[in-house]
Design a protein around this motif. Structure first.
Motif, PDB file in Angstrom:
ATOM      1  N   CYS A 198       0.957  -1.130   0.095  1.00  0.00           N
ATOM      2  CA  CYS A 198      -0.070  -0.143   0.016  1.00  0.00           C
ATOM      3  C   CYS A 198       0.915   1.267   0.033  1.00  0.00           C
ATOM      4  CB  CYS A 198      -0.759   0.098   1.388  1.00  0.00           C
ATOM      5  SG  CYS A 198      -2.181  -1.413   1.077  1.00  0.00           S
ATOM      6  N   ALA A 199       2.305   1.301   0.028  1.00  0.00           N
ATOM      7  CA  ALA A 199       2.938   2.316   0.186  1.00  0.00           C
ATOM      8  C   ALA A 199       2.791   3.357  -0.904  1.00  0.00           C
ATOM      9  CB  ALA A 199       4.705   1.929   0.164  1.00  0.00           C
ATOM     10  N   ASP A 200       2.574   3.089  -2.152  1.00  0.00           N
ATOM     11  CA  ASP A 200       2.489   4.002  -3.134  1.00  0.00           C
ATOM     12  C   ASP A 200       0.908   4.453  -3.435  1.00  0.00           C
ATOM     13  OD1 ASP A 200       4.880   3.762  -3.618  1.00  0.00           O
ATOM     14  OD2 ASP A 200       4.815   2.089  -5.234  1.00  0.00           O
ATOM     15  N   ILE A 201       0.068   3.704  -2.585  1.00  0.00           N
ATOM     16  CA  ILE A 201      -1.432   4.373  -2.573  1.00  0.00           C
ATOM     17  C   ILE A 201      -1.536   5.631  -2.135  1.00  0.00           C
ATOM     18  CG2 ILE A 201      -3.861   3.424  -2.231  1.00  0.00           C
ATOM     19  CD1 ILE A 201      -2.906   0.751  -2.548  1.00  0.00           C
ATOM     20  N   ALA A 202      -2.487   6.368  -2.743  1.00  0.00           N
ATOM     21  CA  ALA A 202      -2.714   7.665  -1.981  1.00  0.00           C
ATOM     22  C   ALA A 202      -3.651   7.847  -0.834  1.00  0.00           C
ATOM     23  CB  ALA A 202      -3.334   8.811  -3.075  1.00  0.00           C
ATOM     24  N   GLU A 203      -3.539   8.731   0.033  1.00  0.00           N
ATOM     25  CA  GLU A 203      -4.496   8.718   1.242  1.00  0.00           C
ATOM     26  C   GLU A 203      -5.885   9.322   0.759  1.00  0.00           C
ATOM     27  OE1 GLU A 203      -4.417   7.467   3.848  1.00  0.00           O
ATOM     28  OE2 GLU A 203      -2.085   7.279   4.558  1.00  0.00           O
ATOM     29  N   PRO A 204      -7.035   8.956   1.238  1.00  0.00           N
ATOM     30  CA  PRO A 204      -7.012   8.059   2.393  1.00  0.00           C
ATOM     31  C   PRO A 204      -7.309   6.503   2.305  1.00  0.00           C
ATOM     32  CG  PRO A 204      -9.165   8.977   1.842  1.00  0.00           C
ATOM     33  CD  PRO A 204      -8.223   9.393   0.753  1.00  0.00           C
ATOM     34  N   TRP A 205      -7.143   6.314   0.810  1.00  0.00           N
ATOM     35  CA  TRP A 205      -7.354   4.867   0.530  1.00  0.00           C
ATOM     36  C   TRP A 205      -6.386   4.169   1.229  1.00  0.00           C
ATOM     37  CZ3 TRP A 205     -11.528   6.623  -0.514  1.00  0.00           C
ATOM     38  CH2 TRP A 205     -11.827   7.695  -1.538  1.00  0.00           C
ATOM     39  N   ARG A 206      -5.041   4.553   1.443  1.00  0.00           N
ATOM     40  CA  ARG A 206      -3.925   3.527   1.900  1.00  0.00           C
ATOM     41  C   ARG A 206      -4.376   3.390   3.341  1.00  0.00           C
ATOM     42  NH1 ARG A 206       0.295   4.721   5.210  1.00  0.00           N
ATOM     43  NH2 ARG A 206       2.139   3.305   5.260  1.00  0.00           N
ATOM     44  N   SER A 207      -4.725   4.363   4.065  1.00  0.00           N
ATOM     45  CA  SER A 207      -5.103   3.890   5.370  1.00  0.00           C
ATOM     46  C   SER A 207      -6.279   3.328   5.535  1.00  0.00           C
ATOM     47  CB  SER A 207      -5.251   5.321   6.213  1.00  0.00           C
ATOM     48  OG  SER A 207      -4.020   6.046   6.208  1.00  0.00           O
ATOM     49  N   ALA A 208      -7.284   3.298   4.707  1.00  0.00           N
ATOM     50  CA  ALA A 208      -8.475   2.415   4.655  1.00  0.00           C
ATOM     51  C   ALA A 208      -8.082   0.960   4.556  1.00  0.00           C
ATOM     52  CB  ALA A 208      -9.441   2.818   3.451  1.00  0.00           C
ATOM     53  N   PHE A 209      -7.108   0.407   3.356  1.00  0.00           N
ATOM     54  CA  PHE A 209      -6.730  -0.928   3.066  1.00  0.00           C
ATOM     55  C   PHE A 209      -6.250  -1.293   4.328  1.00  0.00           C
ATOM     56  CE2 PHE A 209      -6.882   0.423  -1.598  1.00  0.00           C
ATOM     57  CZ  PHE A 209      -7.845  -0.280  -1.777  1.00  0.00           C
ATOM     58  N   LEU A 210      -5.276  -0.441   5.180  1.00  0.00           N
ATOM     59  CA  LEU A 210      -4.439  -1.020   6.238  1.00  0.00           C
ATOM     60  C   LEU A 210      -5.259  -1.298   7.316  1.00  0.00           C
ATOM     61  CD1 LEU A 210      -1.349   1.179   6.039  1.00  0.00           C
ATOM     62  CD2 LEU A 210      -1.506  -0.983   5.366  1.00  0.00           C
TER      63      LEU A 210
END
Length: 392
Positions: A198-210
């Motif tokens: 998820c390192a290259d995914i933009a917020e807020p989507w990165r946090s959502a996946f995590l």
């Protein structure tokens, strides 16, 4: 050694076969009382029919052979659900809600896991023609009733919704390759590699996946999800569907796991699985798969569940061997002996006729013997009575 069977295939010996048949009758009678009609699709079909539409994920599981009549490739069914969808959409072609059930053997090219059979007996029930959450409630309750009826009630029923993950991947604009990688990591609950992916995914989507792997537990999980995940319409609708299920079924041991994506490429809405202590995997599983009949001419909403009756037979309370009555062989059909045997069998007794020269059946704990008594006229009248066999 021509008595050996291929790996992960086994005979059902008398006690197991009796248990499976008893549970088959119990469950199909239960489904009939709920308005589900029994269907029996063929064991083999043309491969392109078996793998059409919702069946595409079954390619690797399906055993293939050539039809010597047509020269076309046949498949041995690995899942009856696409066949039942075909029956609803193409053969029955009814308007409105249709409830169908089924129970028969399927064949897997490879076992699902080290303990699984390659020839499960698939038992299931499906509702076609209703898009509302009410149909999902009905099939989840029926799944729970199935397990309770056979004496193996679910200790936990996990619910999820593929719309949560799907809404996030679409909003994040992920490529199919990235989506597949995240899907695999979420299924494995691999937090370390998930963070790297998820390192290259933009917020807020990165946090959502995590956050998804941590969103599991009782119904309060849904409130946490509404607070912690982005406010996407499709995601909110998925959570609302799960909330309705939680509110409608407080009598069931429901739990929620928003990272559980079983059947992600097949299902379109809620997914669920029943678990029981002492059994490693799910005892039964199902979900919504709208559009399963599209390839057969009609776009029908659908929801249902299935399970392996062989596995269920091992989880249910085991049958004790039924005792039997040994009887002399009744050669004459109209004799008093034959009449006595017929009456005992009609009353539900097992009566084993002893063939001349053969050993008496070891299951017998009683024996039918002739009893000579004096009649009113003083003549001897032959009658038959039951006596206990003393093997001590």
């Amino acid at each position: 050694m021509n008595w050996l069977l291929p790996d992960y295939l086994a005979d059902a010996l008398p006690l197991e076969a009796a248990q499976i048949e008893r549970l088959r009758r119990l469950t199909l009678d239960l489904y009939a009382r709920h308005g589900f009609e029994l269907v029996m699709p063929p064991l083999v079909e043309y491969l392109d029919s078996l793998l059409t539409g919702s069946g595409q994920d079954l390619m690797l599981s399906t055993c293939k052979l050539v039809d010597q009549l047509s020269g076309r490739t046949l498949g041995v069914r690995a899942d009856m659900t696409p066949q039942v969808a075909r029956i609803d959409a193409h053969l029955l072609n009814r308007e409105g809600v249709v409830r169908l059930c089924y129970c028969d053997s399927i064949l897997h090219a490879l076992p699902a896991d080290q303990a699984a059979s390659r020839e499960p007996i698939q038992l299931g029930a499906e509702i076609y023609g209703h898009r509302g959450v009410e149909a999902d409630i009905e099939v989840i309750r029926l799944m729970a009733a199935t397990l309770s009826t056979v004496g193996a009630p679910a200790d936990r029923i996990d619910l999820s919704h593929v719309g949560v993950f799907r809404a996030l991947t679409q909003a994040a604009g992920l490529t199919p390759e990235s989506e597949a990688r995240l899907f695999k990591l979420l299924q494995q609950k691999d937090a370390t590699n998930l963070a790297a992916a998820c390192a290259d995914i933009a917020e807020p989507w990165r946090s959502a996946f995590l956050r998804l792997p941590g969103l599991y537990g009782d119904a309060t999980t849904l409130a946490r999800a509404r607070r912690e995940l982005p406010a996407l319409p499709a995601l909110a609708a998925a959570l609302e569907s799960l909330q309705r299920l939680a509110d409608a079924m407080p009598e069931l041991p429901l739990s929620f796991d928003l990272a559980d994506l079983r059947g992600y490429h097949y299902h379109t809405g809620v997914v669920f699985a029943a678990f029981r202590h002492g059994f490693a995997g799910a005892v039964a599983r199902g979900g919504r798969y709208d559009g399963g009949g599209t390839a057969f001419g009609r776009d029908r909403p659908a929801t249902g569940f299935s399970l392996d009756l062989r596995e269920l037979a091992r989880l249910a309370p085991q049958l004790a061997p039924r005792a039997a009555i040994a009887a002399p062989f009744a050669e004459q059909a109209g004799s008093p002996l034959a009449g006595t045997i017929a009456k005992l069998r009609a009353a539900g007794e097992i009566v084993v006729e002893h063939l001349p020269g053969a050993a008496e059946d070891s299951r017998c704990d009683r024996r039918l013997v002739r009893n000579a008594v004096a009649g009113a006229s003083g003549e001897t009248d032959a009658q038959w009575i039951i006596e206990v066999i003393n093997r001590g």
